[in-house]
Design an enzyme around this catalytic site. Structure first.
Site, mmCIF file in Angstrom:
data_model
loop_
_atom_site.group_PDB
_atom_site.id
_atom_site.type_symbol
_atom_site.label_atom_id
_atom_site.label_comp_id
_atom_site.label_asym_id
_atom_site.label_seq_id
_atom_site.Cartn_x
_atom_site.Cartn_y
_atom_site.Cartn_z
ATOM 1 N N GLU A 57 0.826 -1.211 0.000
ATOM 2 C CA GLU A 57 0.000 0.000 0.000
ATOM 3 C C GLU A 57 0.862 1.264 0.000
ATOM 4 O OE1 GLU A 57 -3.014 -0.268 -0.794
ATOM 5 O OE2 GLU A 57 -3.166 -2.425 -0.452
ATOM 6 N N ASP A 116 3.616 -4.067 -5.902
ATOM 7 C CA ASP A 116 4.280 -5.287 -5.423
ATOM 8 C C ASP A 116 5.794 -5.112 -5.446
ATOM 9 O OD1 ASP A 116 1.909 -6.687 -5.000
ATOM 10 O OD2 ASP A 116 2.019 -7.799 -6.890
#
Length: 197
Positions: A57, A116
């Protein structure tokens, strides 16, 4: 704090909060606001897996994904209004929404890959066990309901978890091993114990 200390964007204050909801999810908003659902926190087993969620995040925040998406949305809305008017017919509106939604979802998939990659980088720099992200992806893959249809795959906002997992495994394999990677299973068990039922 460990993740934020090693992220690429230090010009904002980060805010983290937990939302009481059984859903397995987390999300980031512009300006460094990051939320994790209790359903996800209950499903993970140690601090490195939570760090994987938060680092992913934070990756969205540092890459300014939400802010870019909002800006693009406003631009597309203005163009749509100029082309088909303020009160478009039913079919014109459906066509416009379908074409713009498809573009946003494809952009979103690329954002997930980037988040990611950035998340793995931040985790590694903070000393967390990089296998935490692999374990997290394995858990997400195990809760997916069967094979998605072609339409579901086309409209999914996230790339297939199996593909994300393969990419993360390749990133981890390319990194030198940490001498004492952080997992903190016992400390995380205490956090899980106080999560609301």
């Amino acid at each position: 704090e460990r993740i934020v200390k090693h992220c690429d964007r230090q010009d904002i204050a980060y805010h983290f909060a937990v939302i009481k909801k059984d859903e397995i999810n987390a999300f980031a908003l512009p300006g460094g606001y990051i939320y994790v659902y209790t359903g996800l926190m209950k499903d993970i087993d140690d601090e490195s897996e939570l760090a994987a969620v938060l680092a992913h995040e934070v990756g969205h925040v540092t890459a300014r994904h939400a802010a870019k998406k909002l800006s693009t949305l406003y631009t597309v809305q203005a163009i749509q209004n100029a082309v088909i008017g303020e009160n478009p017919g039913f079919f014109a509106k459906i066509f416009a929404e379908a074409t713009t939604t498809g573009g946003f979802l494809a952009y979103s998939r690329q954002d997930e890959y980037e988040a990611d990659q950035l998340g793995q980088k931040f985790m590694y720099a903070a000393g967390y066990d990089p296998d935490g992200m692999i374990n997290l992806m394995g858990k997400l893959k195990s809760v997916e309901s069967g094979a998605p249809s072609k339409l579901e795959m086309m409209l999914a906002t996230h790339p297939p978890t199996s593909e994300r997992l393969s990419r993360i495994q390749a990133m981890v394999a390319a990194e030198p091993k940490l001498s004492s990677p952080v997992r903190n299973q016992a400390a995380y068990a205490k956090i899980k114990a106080v999560l609301p039922k």
